[in-house]
Design a protein around this motif. Sequence first.
Motif, PDB file in Angstrom:
ATOM      1  N   ALA A 105     -10.293 -25.499  26.598  1.00 36.53           N
ATOM      2  CA  ALA A 105     -11.220 -25.501  27.725  1.00 36.53           C
ATOM      3  C   ALA A 105     -10.461 -25.150  28.994  1.00 36.53           C
ATOM      4  CB  ALA A 105     -11.872 -26.874  27.876  1.00 36.53           C
ATOM      5  N   LEU A 122      -7.470 -26.022  35.645  1.00 35.75           N
ATOM      6  CA  LEU A 122      -7.142 -26.969  34.582  1.00 35.75           C
ATOM      7  C   LEU A 122      -7.383 -26.259  33.266  1.00 35.75           C
ATOM      8  CD1 LEU A 122      -8.689 -28.886  36.949  1.00 35.75           C
ATOM      9  CD2 LEU A 122      -8.041 -30.594  35.297  1.00 35.75           C
ATOM     10  N   LEU A 123      -6.352 -26.169  32.448  1.00 31.09           N
ATOM     11  CA  LEU A 123      -6.589 -25.587  31.139  1.00 31.09           C
ATOM     12  C   LEU A 123      -5.872 -26.394  30.080  1.00 31.09           C
ATOM     13  CD1 LEU A 123      -4.577 -22.427  30.357  1.00 31.09           C
ATOM     14  CD2 LEU A 123      -4.595 -23.177  32.673  1.00 31.09           C
ATOM     15  N   GLY A 124      -6.529 -26.526  28.976  1.00 31.25           N
ATOM     16  CA  GLY A 124      -5.931 -27.322  27.910  1.00 31.25           C
ATOM     17  C   GLY A 124      -6.508 -26.944  26.581  1.00 31.25           C
ATOM     18  N   ASP A 125      -5.748 -27.230  25.540  1.00 32.57           N
ATOM     19  CA  ASP A 125      -6.310 -27.097  24.203  1.00 32.57           C
ATOM     20  C   ASP A 125      -5.807 -28.232  23.336  1.00 32.57           C
ATOM     21  OD1 ASP A 125      -3.960 -25.473  22.448  1.00 32.57           O
ATOM     22  OD2 ASP A 125      -3.988 -25.067  24.588  1.00 32.57           O
ATOM     23  N   ILE A 126      -6.625 -28.588  22.370  1.00 29.45           N
ATOM     24  CA  ILE A 126      -6.360 -29.769  21.554  1.00 29.45           C
ATOM     25  C   ILE A 126      -6.769 -29.468  20.132  1.00 29.45           C
ATOM     26  CG2 ILE A 126      -8.615 -30.857  21.952  1.00 29.45           C
ATOM     27  CD1 ILE A 126      -7.005 -33.505  22.352  1.00 29.45           C
ATOM     28  N   LEU A 132      -1.985 -31.927  22.024  1.00 27.12           N
ATOM     29  CA  LEU A 132      -2.594 -31.402  23.243  1.00 27.12           C
ATOM     30  C   LEU A 132      -1.594 -30.564  24.033  1.00 27.12           C
ATOM     31  CD1 LEU A 132      -5.011 -31.831  25.480  1.00 27.12           C
ATOM     32  CD2 LEU A 132      -3.448 -33.516  26.383  1.00 27.12           C
ATOM     33  N   ALA A 134      -1.652 -29.223  27.925  1.00 27.86           N
ATOM     34  CA  ALA A 134      -2.446 -29.336  29.142  1.00 27.86           C
ATOM     35  C   ALA A 134      -1.679 -28.735  30.305  1.00 27.86           C
ATOM     36  CB  ALA A 134      -2.768 -30.801  29.437  1.00 27.86           C
ATOM     37  N   ASN A 135      -2.376 -27.971  31.121  1.00 24.47           N
ATOM     38  CA  ASN A 135      -1.786 -27.346  32.304  1.00 24.47           C
ATOM     39  C   ASN A 135      -2.694 -27.585  33.493  1.00 24.47           C
ATOM     40  OD1 ASN A 135       0.569 -25.246  31.575  1.00 24.47           O
ATOM     41  ND2 ASN A 135      -0.886 -25.432  29.892  1.00 24.47           N
TER      42      ASN A 135
END
Lengths: 336, 54
Positions: A105, A122-126, A132, A134-135
């Motif tokens: 997302a 905000l970007l992240g993937d899980i 995870l 996360a940035n």
Amino acid sequence: MGNVLAASAPLAPPPPPSPLPPSPGFSPSLSKPDEETGLGSPVEASDRLENPGTIEDLHKKCKDVFPVNFEGAKLMLNKGLSSHFQISHTINMSSVTQSGYRFGATYVGTKQLSPTEGYPILLGDIDPNGNLNANVIHQFGSRIRGKLATQVQRSKYTAVQMTSDYRGDAYTASLTLGNPDILNNSGVLVAHYLQSITPSLALGGEVAYQRGPGVPGGHVAVVSAAGRYTNGESTISGSLGLAGCHICFHQKASQQLQIGVELEVNSRIQESTGTIAYQIDLPKADLVFRGSVDSNWTVGAVLEKKLLPLPFSFALSGMINHSKSQFRLGCGLIVG
Amino acid sequence: MVMSPSTKQKISIILDVSKVVFHWGFIPAVLYLGFKKGADPGMPPLSFMNLLWQ
């Protein structure tokens, strides 16, 4: 949409710590750029000098030419829900890297600096196991940018990196804190400075300080120097430190063809690698081809083709190492 | 920097809790912000099903 896509930068791991203490023998060559920084910045030319960018992006132009090889099959579904919000579903099938599903997302905030840039990002993937990435990137005012990148694997924080960049008129100063641990007094602190000397020349340096129980003597500092020279369509960039040197050359040969050459010398493990890479853009065929060959006899190539008018793009990756008799093939389909 | 064991323990509890909150709260927070911002003007409103398919 464009701003969401532009924001999807990969998570960079913290700078590799160097276990070697700095020896005084190298310091004369390292102090040289700083002297030139002081001498060679005429006041009358300072208004023409541009910001040189960060040291992290020093070799970026050359590195972008190199193919990013992957293995296995990959299906990615990107969905822009609005101009500020994008999600992605990825299925990766591979025998080398981790297989499975990942959900990503991206949110781009409403603070617009330019039509293509919005903050905070905000970007992240899980994945279903809770691994995870996360940035968080935010621009404070017009000059200071803060970044936070974390990686969680098996409920452990494997990488945490906090960076703040200050962009002056003709220089960039950054401070990075990697894997900080207050309780054990450990972590890595990296300071970067890059200054434009003339419109085509930028010089700078890096000081990395590491502290922790695993480091001989408790703490260690490593200094290295960096520079970049641009001449028309060609760029040469290099960094020189105690652990080795890294030189990159990038040339835009024509509208379609770009060439990159990289030489990496690691004095700690007594190894050096040279790589030649090229990138061919064929906008009429919606095709990008990147290829590389290096001195370890590894040949790699990645082909990316947009299947217009469908919103699909197709990627094919191949990598072969002749001396190790290794071959890796990957194919990917990106929807959206 | 020397810390007493009780301070150390308190800090470690706070850190552990905030780490867990960040770990499991980051993606929901991104989704919350995205949904709060809503769809672009003139587009149909977003719903939870948008995350899966149209």
